[in-house]
Write an enzyme that holds these catalytic residues in place. Structure first.
Site, PDB file in Angstrom:
ATOM      1  N   GLU A 191      20.795  -7.601 -67.533  1.00 12.97           N
ATOM      2  CA  GLU A 191      19.790  -8.192 -66.653  1.00 12.97           C
ATOM      3  C   GLU A 191      18.429  -8.366 -67.323  1.00 12.97           C
ATOM      4  O   GLU A 191      17.690  -9.300 -66.998  1.00 12.97           O
ATOM      5  CB  GLU A 191      19.643  -7.345 -65.384  1.00 12.97           C
ATOM      6  N   ASP A 223      28.862  -6.324 -57.029  1.00  7.59           N
ATOM      7  CA  ASP A 223      29.604  -6.501 -55.778  1.00  7.59           C
ATOM      8  C   ASP A 223      28.739  -7.007 -54.629  1.00  7.59           C
ATOM      9  O   ASP A 223      29.253  -7.569 -53.666  1.00  7.59           O
ATOM     10  CB  ASP A 223      30.326  -5.209 -55.379  1.00  7.59           C
ATOM     11  N   ASN A 248      11.872  -6.932 -92.487  1.00  3.30           N
ATOM     12  CA  ASN A 248      10.816  -6.194 -93.181  1.00  3.30           C
ATOM     13  C   ASN A 248      10.799  -4.712 -92.814  1.00  3.30           C
ATOM     14  O   ASN A 248       9.802  -4.028 -92.970  1.00  3.30           O
ATOM     15  CB  ASN A 248       9.438  -6.827 -92.947  1.00  3.30           C
ATOM     16  N   HIS A 262      26.439   3.064 -52.792  1.00  2.58           N
ATOM     17  CA  HIS A 262      26.190   3.031 -54.229  1.00  2.58           C
ATOM     18  C   HIS A 262      25.038   2.067 -54.527  1.00  2.58           C
ATOM     19  O   HIS A 262      24.730   1.179 -53.730  1.00  2.58           O
ATOM     20  CB  HIS A 262      27.440   2.625 -54.997  1.00  2.58           C
ATOM     21  N   HIS A 263      24.408   2.258 -55.661  1.00  4.04           N
ATOM     22  CA  HIS A 263      23.249   1.466 -56.091  1.00  4.04           C
ATOM     23  C   HIS A 263      22.001   1.728 -55.236  1.00  4.04           C
ATOM     24  O   HIS A 263      21.021   0.972 -55.351  1.00  4.04           O
ATOM     25  CB  HIS A 263      23.536  -0.038 -56.094  1.00  4.04           C
ATOM     26  N   GLY A 285      11.181  -2.774 -89.921  1.00  2.00           N
ATOM     27  CA  GLY A 285      10.629  -2.020 -88.810  1.00  2.00           C
ATOM     28  C   GLY A 285       9.567  -2.746 -88.024  1.00  2.00           C
ATOM     29  O   GLY A 285       9.457  -3.977 -88.053  1.00  2.00           O
ATOM     30  N   GLU A 303       2.984  -2.403 -85.229  1.00  2.00           N
ATOM     31  CA  GLU A 303       2.621  -1.014 -84.999  1.00  2.00           C
ATOM     32  C   GLU A 303       2.157  -0.341 -86.290  1.00  2.00           C
ATOM     33  O   GLU A 303       1.240   0.486 -86.276  1.00  2.00           O
ATOM     34  CB  GLU A 303       3.798  -0.245 -84.391  1.00  2.00           C
ATOM     35  N   GLY A 305       3.728  -9.082 -73.863  1.00  2.00           N
ATOM     36  CA  GLY A 305       4.083  -8.559 -75.170  1.00  2.00           C
ATOM     37  C   GLY A 305       5.241  -7.584 -75.189  1.00  2.00           C
ATOM     38  O   GLY A 305       5.175  -6.532 -75.832  1.00  2.00           O
ATOM     39  N   ASP A 357      12.885  -7.882 -87.360  1.00  2.00           N
ATOM     40  CA  ASP A 357      14.113  -7.100 -87.255  1.00  2.00           C
ATOM     41  C   ASP A 357      14.012  -6.009 -86.197  1.00  2.00           C
ATOM     42  O   ASP A 357      14.978  -5.717 -85.485  1.00  2.00           O
ATOM     43  CB  ASP A 357      14.506  -6.506 -88.610  1.00  2.00           C
TER      44      ASP A 357
END
Length: 574
Positions: A59, A37, A478, A122-123, A480, A484, A420, A451
């Site tokens: 966003e 708004d 693959n 608001h916000h 996951g 990591e 990253g 994925d």
């Protein structure tokens, strides 16, 4: 009744119109973002300025897309609402700041009266502070423009856009609701914003050029190393001229990939310390002079700070200074220096050592099994790519695997190695493809994403479909978060993800059979059949490929960098 402050205006225009016409002038054609708004009235002026409203799904994705758009077209814009909208985008804007990407972030905010009275709106945080979010963004913006005073607004807009372009970093523009339709001087629009970079002081520049040439002429094994800021600060013409004039071996860093024509006979490959191919490491690390252009020596860009080059043998060219060995020359920007080096270099005094040969080593990395390995896949992709493709790679296996891919001429490489942020690439691919469409050029955009990363930002596929963009997605299935796993926790539950029906995602987001082509590829033979298929190579819309790989497989460079990262993490915790 006419406002007395508007009576002296020669060509009165609304603030929103002024802002959006300036965006169009500097090359932007599409604006990412979401309605709220506090920005709705301003949004009405976007098409009036010849701009297109993208309409993103959230966003964060919009900020990622603006990043990809800017990397392809030169600059971009995102428009969010106050508080909730802009904070959702702030991660993407931070990534653009980190990696020197010019993004104009416009925020529709409460009226100046509401701000002055500290109203409980608001916000907001409920504390009457309407500058708190702008203050947050000031840390990731090179300019903040609060458009609260009508007499200053046009100057603020022009200054912010110039800063965004010149410094190649995001700017933040706060547009109050009661300023959207206030009038400013439209006659200013007859004069384009001056986007030329400030010239170096002539004597200082000439001195640096003389110093550079002295060391260059004396070197026996000089090389050129091109990094990200050569791209971001738009000195690629000067770099290409330097390569053509000197015929010196030229290498790129991972973040600099795509900066150099990799079909050029002097192109020697990707240098990233211990993550480099042995011939590349040997050539760069034995050089007695490295002309380093636009360096960003982050951990992943250097394979864990594993460079074996000496500052004593290095000349660094940057956007705001140059460093020759251990002597720094602040305020002497690289563009002017590079131009004069090209003009004045004495070829009769120049040594030109050979470059390593770079090829896509497909046969070497093809074993007898049908399993698609990382080692085989990335060189094979090098043979699939075409001139002028846009290649987007995600943080993880893709960012490291693409080091082993030799690009054809004109390929734009888009990666986010320093910031990253997982999932960035999906939005960035949408933005890059839209930029190509806005430029009126027929280019394929090809996205490589794991994925795990895809699950964070998969909704952006709907925006790709909505705008009928030419994108091929290779989703590496693959199981996951592979990067990591190799840093810590190969079998850890926290590196696992839920198995989606990935092949159904484009359909779920509204893609019809005419709009989307979908493939599942599990073997080398199936991959070969797909990559050599004419229809697949020439497809115009969205293509989605679910590509199966083992979870315990990773590119060579990722394994090396992950091992170093794990060691660094352990040592830094002591």
């Amino acid at each position: 009744m006419t406002d007395i402050r508007e009576q002296g205006l020669k060509k009165p225009v609304n603030v929103a119109e002024y802002l959006f016409r300036r965006l169009h002038e500097i090359g932007i054609r599409s604006v990412h973002g979401l309605p709220g708004d506090f920005n709705l009235v301003a949004l009405d002026y976007i098409p009036k300025a010849g701009l297109k409203w993208v309409g993103s799904v959230n966003e964060l994705n919009a900020a990622y897309a603006a990043d990809g758009y800017a990397r392809t077209k030169g600059i971009s814009a995102i428009f969010t609402t106050f508080g909730v909208g802009e904070l959702s985008a702030i991660n993407g804007i931070a990534g653009a700041f980190s990696e020197h990407v010019p993004v104009v972030h416009i925020v529709g905010c409460p009226s100046t009266i509401s701000q002055r009275n500290g109203m409980l709106l608001h916000h907001t945080l409920g504390n009457g502070d309407f500058n708190v979010f702008a203050n947050m963004s000031s840390q990731i913006s090179c300019d903040v423009a609060r458009l609260n005073k009508r007499a200053e607004i046009a100057d603020q807009i022009d200054h912010a856009l110039r800063e965004c372009w010149i410094r190649s970093r995001p700017v933040y523009i706060m547009l109050p609701t009661d300023m959207v339709e206030r009038k400013v001087e439209g006659a200013r629009l007859d004069t384009p914003i001056d986007l030329t970079e400030p010239a170096n002081q002539s004597e200082r520049e000439d001195y640096v050029v003389d110093v550079v040439l002295r060391y260059l002429h004396a070197a026996k094994q000089p090389v050129i190393l091109v990094d990200a800021c050569a791209i971001r600060h738009r000195v690629l013409k000067e770099v290409h001229d330097l390569v053509e004039k000197t015929q010196l071996p030229v290498f790129v860093t991972p973040m600099g990939k795509g900066a150099i024509n990799e079909d050029h006979p002097n192109y020697g490959g990707v240098y990233a310390g211990t993550g480099s191919q042995p011939a590349v490491a040997e050539r760069v690390e034995t050089a007695d002079l490295v002309l380093s252009i636009g360096a960003l020596k982050s951990d992943f860009n250097t394979a864990g700070f594993s460079y074996r080059t000496s500052q004593l043998n290095t000349i660094d060219f940057h956007s705001d200074h140059c460093t020759v060995r251990y002597s720094e020359y602040p305020g002497v920007a690289m563009r002017g220096v590079l131009r004069k080096v090209v003009e004045r270099v004495d070829l009769s005094k120049l040594s030109r050592p050979p470059s390593p040969e770079v090829v896509n080593e497909v046969t070497k990395n093809r074993d007898s099994s049908q399993t698609i390995t990382q080692a085989f896949f990335w060189p094979r992709i090098g043979e699939y790519l075409k001139e002028n493709d846009i290649v987007v790679t995600e943080t993880g296996t893709s960012n490291f695997g693409i080091w082993e891919t030799k690009y054809p001429r004109g390929v734009t490489g888009i990666t986010q190695i320093l910031w990253g942020s997982i999932g960035w690439s999906v939005g960035a691919a949408q933005g890059a493809a839209l930029a190509a469409k806005d430029m009126g050029v027929d280019r394929r955009t090809i996205l490589f994403v794991g994925d795990g990363s895809f699950q964070l930002t998969a909704q952006e596929v709907s925006t790709m479909i909505r705008h009928d963009l030419r994108i091929t997605i290779f989703l590496i299935f693959n199981g996951g978060f592979t990067i990591e796993r190799f840093i810590h926790g190969m079998e850890a539950e926290y590196n696992d993800i839920t198995r989606w029906n990935y092949i159904d995602v484009p359909t779920a987001f509204g893609g019809s059979e005419k709009q989307v082509r979908k493939f599942v590829v599990k073997t080398k033979d199936e991959l070969e059949e797909l990559l050599t298929d004419t229809d697949f190579n020439e497809a115009r819309g969205l293509q989605f490929v679910e590509l199966w790989m083992r979870k315990d497989d990773a590119p060579r460079a990722l394994k090396i960098t992950a091992e170093i990262a794990a060691r660094n993490n352990a040592s830094m915790s002591e």
